[in-house]
Design a protein around this motif. Structure first.
Motif, mmCIF file in Angstrom:
data_model
loop_
_atom_site.group_PDB
_atom_site.id
_atom_site.type_symbol
_atom_site.label_atom_id
_atom_site.label_comp_id
_atom_site.label_asym_id
_atom_site.label_seq_id
_atom_site.Cartn_x
_atom_site.Cartn_y
_atom_site.Cartn_z
ATOM 1 N N ALA A 1 19.884 13.792 -28.227
ATOM 2 C CA ALA A 1 20.886 12.832 -28.751
ATOM 3 C C ALA A 1 22.216 13.388 -28.652
ATOM 4 O O ALA A 1 22.484 14.523 -28.886
ATOM 5 C CB ALA A 1 20.531 12.661 -30.355
ATOM 6 N N HIS B 1 26.634 11.997 -29.707
ATOM 7 C CA HIS B 1 27.457 10.820 -30.177
ATOM 8 C C HIS B 1 28.870 11.370 -30.426
ATOM 9 O O HIS B 1 29.055 12.308 -31.187
ATOM 10 C CB HIS B 1 27.055 10.252 -31.374
ATOM 11 N N ARG C 1 20.366 5.356 -33.751
ATOM 12 C CA ARG C 1 19.769 4.970 -32.623
ATOM 13 C C ARG C 1 19.300 6.159 -31.378
ATOM 14 O O ARG C 1 18.205 6.365 -31.083
ATOM 15 C CB ARG C 1 20.151 3.792 -31.770
ATOM 16 N N THR C 2 20.662 6.744 -31.332
ATOM 17 C CA THR C 2 20.465 7.967 -30.550
ATOM 18 C C THR C 2 19.459 9.031 -30.832
ATOM 19 O O THR C 2 18.522 9.613 -30.153
ATOM 20 C CB THR C 2 21.723 8.679 -30.117
ATOM 21 N N ASP D 1 16.697 9.053 -28.298
ATOM 22 C CA ASP D 1 16.789 9.983 -27.348
ATOM 23 C C ASP D 1 16.225 11.321 -27.460
ATOM 24 O O ASP D 1 16.309 11.845 -28.424
ATOM 25 C CB ASP D 1 18.129 9.966 -26.864
#
Length: 303
Positions: free
Chosen positions: A147, A149, A139-140, A144
């Motif tokens: 991105a 994580h 999803r990121t 985004d």
């Protein structure tokens, strides 16, 4: 209930020519979607179902068929997350969504084959938690501009992935699996749930209810979720006693569709790959294609 159709991806009938024929016919007849599935390997003794003995890659197949279709949606049910990098998959699926003009549905699961876990170097340790991080990474990268994580299993430094998928915020994510934890995860985190080839279709409403309850518990709208059933259709000339749903005459199979819709299924795709008379490397590919044409006509939306 929307009706889709599975692409010839298993056995002798899974040729480029047959794929093109089936998907063009499905689009002409008004089917909603086309579907593939993943199988990487098969044991040397060929001890699994013949459907798994020779299977085309699902994403490569969908990319090929995106060029031969224009409206119908393209889905994979499912890719197994433990065998994949979420970063590589994010790039592949973003590209495929662009090539398909925003028609991609991404089904994801955890896999079940020990041989594939071993051969890909995947771990079964905390694979549910690993899957949740996998989804966060997807999803990121899809959504985004920058991105990032920082998790237990995946670390993505602040980076950019371009181009983004056509569908915003991202292509729909459908999670597979029938274990309680898998159903709960689908309700909490996904855009819907997709059943497998061994699903108990007589009790599938219970799985739908479990997913909806998990969505409600997570503060999500359960009615916004999609519930997709892989319909392992087996057409037989004679009426069978004590038959399973979607096995029997075309009239019987057509009557089963309403029962599945009543159980909460929002979309069913007809999958002939799991019929041993069709999805086997030993099957007559032309007889399989003739059967597919009959089924396409008989179960077409609106018929």
């Amino acid at each position: 209930m929307e009706i889709g159709f599975a692409v010839p991806v298993a056995g002798s009938w899974a040729t480029p020519e047959h794929m093109i024929h089936v998907v063009r016919r499905a689009e002409q007849l008004g089917y909603h979607s086309l579907w593939t599935f993943q199988r990487l390997l098969v044991p040397a003794d060929l001890g699994w179902s013949e459907t798994y003995h020779s299977v085309q890659d699902p994403l490569t197949t969908l990319a090929f068929l995106a060029a031969h279709t224009g409206r119908i949606r393209l889905g994979v049910a499912v890719l197994n997350m433990p065998f994949l990098s979420p970063v590589v998959l994010a790039k592949q699926t973003a590209t495929l969504d662009i090539l398909a003009g925003g028609r991609l549905d991404v089904g994801l699961g955890l896999g079940w084959a020990d041989e594939e876990y071993q051969a890909t170097g995947a771990s079964r340790h905390q694979r549910g938690r690993r899957a949740e991080e996998f989804l966060a990474v997807l999803r990121t990268l899809w959504q985004d501009e920058v991105a990032a994580h920082d998790g237990v299993f995946y670390q993505v430094p602040p980076t950019r992935m371009q181009p983004k998928p056509v569908q915003r915020p991202h292509p729909p994510i459908l999670l597979g699996g029938h274990a309680p934890a898998a159903l709960d995860r689908a309700g909490r985190l996904a855009d819907g749930w997709v059943s497998g080839s061994q699903a108990d279709l007589k009790g599938i409403g219970e799985a739908v209810a479990t997913v909806k309850a998990a969505a409600t518990g997570a503060g999500r709208d359960p009615e916004a979720l999609r519930f997709v059933c892989r319909g392992a259709v087996r057409v037989r000339a004679a009426s069978l006693p004590d038959r399973e749903p979607l096995t029997g005459t075309l009239d019987q199979i057509r009557s089963d569709l309403g029962l599945l819709a009543g159980a909460g299924i929002t979309e069913l795709f007809v999958d002939l790959n799991f019929d041993p008379e069709i999805g086997s490397p030993r099957a007559d590919p032309y007889a399989s294609l003739r059967r597919a044409d009959e089924v396409l006509d008989a179960l077409a939306p609106g018929r």
